[in-house]
Structures are given as C-alpha cells and as structure tokens.
Enzyme design. Structure first.
Site, PDB file in Angstrom:
ATOM      1  N   GLY A  66     -27.468 -93.196 -28.268  1.00 57.73           N
ATOM      2  CA  GLY A  66     -28.238 -92.891 -27.065  1.00 57.73           C
ATOM      3  C   GLY A  66     -27.587 -93.551 -25.851  1.00 57.73           C
ATOM      4  O   GLY A  66     -27.519 -92.962 -24.770  1.00 57.73           O
ATOM      5  N   ASN A 146     -39.569 -97.745 -22.954  1.00 62.94           N
ATOM      6  CA  ASN A 146     -39.479 -98.373 -24.270  1.00 62.94           C
ATOM      7  C   ASN A 146     -40.295 -99.656 -24.392  1.00 62.94           C
ATOM      8  O   ASN A 146     -40.635-100.059 -25.488  1.00 62.94           O
ATOM      9  CB  ASN A 146     -38.013 -98.657 -24.640  1.00 62.94           C
ATOM     10  CG  ASN A 146     -37.242 -99.327 -23.537  1.00 62.94           C
ATOM     11  OD1 ASN A 146     -37.161 -98.823 -22.415  1.00 62.94           O
ATOM     12  ND2 ASN A 146     -36.672-100.471 -23.844  1.00 62.94           N
ATOM     13  N   ALA A 195     -30.631 -90.869 -32.896  1.00 62.18           N
ATOM     14  CA  ALA A 195     -31.176 -90.575 -34.232  1.00 62.18           C
ATOM     15  C   ALA A 195     -31.990 -91.733 -34.805  1.00 62.18           C
ATOM     16  O   ALA A 195     -33.007 -91.514 -35.462  1.00 62.18           O
ATOM     17  CB  ALA A 195     -30.032 -90.226 -35.190  1.00 62.18           C
ATOM     18  N   HIS A 196     -31.548 -92.972 -34.549  1.00 59.00           N
ATOM     19  CA  HIS A 196     -32.182 -94.083 -35.286  1.00 59.00           C
ATOM     20  C   HIS A 196     -33.581 -94.438 -34.811  1.00 59.00           C
ATOM     21  O   HIS A 196     -34.266 -95.241 -35.437  1.00 59.00           O
ATOM     22  CB  HIS A 196     -31.272 -95.323 -35.298  1.00 59.00           C
ATOM     23  CG  HIS A 196     -31.238 -96.115 -34.032  1.00 59.00           C
ATOM     24  ND1 HIS A 196     -32.007 -97.247 -33.858  1.00 59.00           N
ATOM     25  CD2 HIS A 196     -30.534 -95.972 -32.883  1.00 59.00           C
ATOM     26  CE1 HIS A 196     -31.747 -97.769 -32.651  1.00 59.00           C
ATOM     27  NE2 HIS A 196     -30.866 -97.000 -32.048  1.00 59.00           N
ATOM     28  N   THR A 232     -13.410 -87.688 -34.179  1.00 63.83           N
ATOM     29  CA  THR A 232     -13.849 -87.040 -35.416  1.00 63.83           C
ATOM     30  C   THR A 232     -15.331 -87.291 -35.597  1.00 63.83           C
ATOM     31  O   THR A 232     -15.804 -88.421 -35.465  1.00 63.83           O
ATOM     32  CB  THR A 232     -13.040 -87.595 -36.609  1.00 63.83           C
ATOM     33  OG1 THR A 232     -11.666 -87.334 -36.348  1.00 63.83           O
ATOM     34  CG2 THR A 232     -13.468 -86.935 -37.916  1.00 63.83           C
ATOM     35  N   CYS A 320     -33.662-106.055 -26.169  1.00 68.45           N
ATOM     36  CA  CYS A 320     -32.338-106.528 -25.797  1.00 68.45           C
ATOM     37  C   CYS A 320     -32.369-107.878 -25.108  1.00 68.45           C
ATOM     38  O   CYS A 320     -31.399-108.616 -25.135  1.00 68.45           O
ATOM     39  CB  CYS A 320     -31.664-105.524 -24.869  1.00 68.45           C
ATOM     40  SG  CYS A 320     -31.768-103.865 -25.505  1.00 68.45           S
TER      41      CYS A 320
END
Ligand SMILES: *Cc1c(COP(=O)(O)O)cnc(C)c1O
Length: 385
Positions: A66, A146, A195-196, A232, A320
């Site tokens: 993100g 958040n 995703a997490h 990749t 954080c």
C-alpha cells in the site's frame, strides 16, 4: 485487537497461494506453459480485485505494498503534471506513506497544503476547496483513517476536485473490505490498496488508476504490469490478494455487521465499566472494527504493555509511532489535548474476534485501568502534574 495493523492470512487464501511457490512457479513473463499459467493466475486475481472496487481489470496495477501505491501516486502525478502545476493538497491525518512522501516532494519543488480536520477527524471541506489554486494537480485524502476509523466523504471530495479540474487520489488501505467501494460511482481517479489488511499476505498492494490517468512510472525496469510497474510479479502474493478480495466481496455485508456489533458491544462495556473515558472519531461514519478510546490520567503505552502481558495486542496512536513518544499527528489535528492523546489506545476487531474475546479484554482492561490510575501521579482532583 489490532486488525488495523495487519490481519492473519485466511486459510482459503493460503491454500490458493501454496501451489504458486512450488509446482506453478513459472515466471509470468515466460512464454512456455508454466509461465502462461502464472500469467493467467495474475489475470484472474486482477479481475477479482477489480470486481471488488467496480473497476475495469485493466485499471488495476499490482504493487509491492500500500505504501508503494501511495508513493507511486504522489511521485508519478507530480512528475507527469509538472507542466500544469506543482501543488498537491492532502490532509493532516494521512498515513505516513502519504505524509512522508509529501515532505520528500517538498524538498524537490512541490508545494503541499495539509488541510485540517473537524473534531471527529473528517476533513474540512471548505478549507480543502479554498486551498485549490490554478497550480493544483492532485488532491489526496484517505477513505478511512487508520487511527480513529473516521470515514471521509470521498464522493463529495471528488466532486470538489473535478469541479476545479484536479485529480483525486484516495488511500483506501483501511477501507477495502470494510466499506462498499465503487471507484466509478465515487469519482476516484487513483486508489491505493493493500492485501495484508484484508486477510491476504504482506508485501503486496495495488493501485487503481482510472483509464486516461497516466502517472509516470515509479519502479523502472521490465515490462510487467502493462509496462507501468517493473519487477517480476509476487505471484503467490497476488494470487492471495485476489482470493482475499473475492472473500472480502462475498463477506462484506456480514463482516461489517458482525464487526460493528462486536465493536459497539466493546465500547458500551468500556463506557459502562470504566469511568473517565472518551471515544474518538465519528460515532457512525466509522470503520466497522475501530474503537479509539482515551483513558484519562494514564499512559496508553502502559495499557499496551499490561494488555500484552495477558495476551491482548493493541496499539497506541498510530502503529508506526508506537515506539516513539511524539503524540499522534491524527489526534493532534483533531484538537485533542496532548495529555489525553497519551492516554489513547486503538482497539480493532476483525473476522476472528469473538464475544468471549471482548469479554476477556474488558475484564482485564477494567483491572489494568484501575491499577494504573491508582499508581498514576495524576488524578481527577489534582489534574496532570
Ligand atoms: C497499512 C496502511 C498503509 C500501508 O500499507 P502497507 O501495505 O503496509 O505498505 C497505508 N495507508 C494506510 C491508511 C494504512 O492503514
């Protein structure tokens, strides 16, 4: 009790990922069959994520996180539109992935306006609109905060931005899977996801880029992601993100209902059993799992450590800045006095939280708060020393 920091990978997600580490490990850029199989798996994941947000799959670009999606937006748009202007508008309550990127850009000739928020954490729309100049190229406002869970009026912000010919980016990392999102209906030009935070793996994110919007590339190299994001692909991670998105879409209504009921139960228990508490943020326009609570006269860090000793994980301020004692920038922007900020804890529930868990947390919290207040050098009568 810290699902906003991260979530466990769901079993369905992990099961779908595993073959892509082993037998289906082909490089998606290779032209032989196991490579093509990997490419097809990425296409499927892209379709699933696009479906969750009402986008065309060609508008979804996978990233490494993100944070990277936020960085890409700010760096890519400020470079691409530098002939038009050098002014970005954001808010004082964004994630550090936005704020610290903006601070970096300021050292390189970009002007940034940080708009304030109301007491409940909602961005001040008048101040936002007044900040727009003919040099403004981008407005970036998060969809859900958040720390305090406040949901921002993104559709209205998009209307303001577009009225002035400015692009709108939203950091939707906390919003994805926690509130209905339709990028077309909401008028979003760019949107960051991760995703997490939705029961997928760590280290994979995505940026929605509306067709016709062209931020400069941020990661340079090969031709992956339709030539817009080299490296990749994190194949298994992307497959996991796809399944997590599919589950999030299927469970959305139920997830919102279950989490908000548990959260409301938690808040009502805390308010009933513990004196001198304040609930931060908007009471209704709010992340379904979030309860940001201030306990007067004590330190959030002490609460965190004592809860940890009974197996309960929470965060103070923002995850954080938990290691530092600087008061949370979000709570500061909301006008909460510094001594109250220090007594603030963020609790977030998720899909694996039960009512028994909440009862256990409340039972321990009651004891911990009483004990800390007893030894605290400050109290109701004397005030802070
Ligand atoms: C977690 C989070 C991020 C960062 O996402 P990562 O994938 O961990 O880099 C950005 N913005 C918000 C609002 C977040 O909650």
């Amino acid at each position: 009790m810290d699902y906003s920091a991260t979530t466990p990978v769901k079993k369905e997600v992990l099961d779908a990922m595993i073959p892509y580490f082993t037998e289906n490990f082909g490089n998606p850029s290779s032209l032989y069959s196991i490579g093509l199989k990997s490419k097809a798996a990425i296409t499927e994941a892209r379709e699933k994520l696009a479906h969750l947000i009402g986008a065309d799959p060609a508008e979804v670009f996978f990233t490494g996180s993100g944070s990277e999606a936020d960085n890409w937006t700010l760096f890519g748009i400020s470079d691409k539109l530098k002939a038009k202007g050098n002014h970005i508008i954001t808010t004082k309550v964004e994630h550090h992935a936005i704020l610290h990127s903006c601070e970096f850009l300021q050292k390189h000739g970009v002007d940034v306006t940080y708009v304030g928020v109301e007491k409940d954490g909602t961005v001040d729309l008048k101040e936002l609109e007044n900040a727009i100049t003919d040099k403004t190229i981008l407005i970036s406002v998060m969809m859900i905060n958040n720390e305090v869970g406040t949901i921002m009026p993104i559709k209205e912000i998009a209307e303001i931005a577009h009225k002035h010919g400015v692009l709108l980016h939203t950091d939707a990392v906390q919003a994805l899977g926690n509130t209905p999102i339709n990028v077309k209906e909401m008028g979003i030009d760019l949107m960051s996801m991760s995703a997490h935070k939705i029961y997928g793996p760590k280290g994979v994110g995505a940026l929605y880029i509306r067709k016709g919007v062209n931020p400069s590339n941020y990661i340079h190299g090969g031709a992956q992601e339709n030539k817009r994001r080299a490296s990749t692909e994190n194949l298994a991670g992307i497959v996991g993100f796809g399944v997590a998105a599919e589950l999030a879409e299927k469970n959305l209504e139920n997830h919102i209902k279950t989490c908000s009921e548990l959260r409301d139960y938690f808040i009502s228990q805390v308010e009933e059993k513990i004196p001198n508490v304040y609930i931060n943020g908007n009471r209704t326009r709010r992340h379904p799992g979030n309860a940001s609570i201030t306990f007067e006269y004590i330190e959030g860090e002490s609460i965190l450590l004592l809860l940890d000793s009974v197996g309960v994980s929470v965060s103070t301020g923002s995850a954080c800045s938990s290691a530092s004692l600087t008061p949370s920038h979000v709570l500061t922007a909301m006008g909460i006095p510094v001594e109250r900020i220090h007594g603030t804890v963020r609790f977030t529930v998720g899909d694996f939280t039960t009512k028994e868990d909440i009862d256990y947390v409340v039972e321990n919290l009651v004891k911990i708060i009483a004990r800390l207040r007893e030894i605290s050098s400050v109290n109701e009568k004397e005030g802070w020393k």
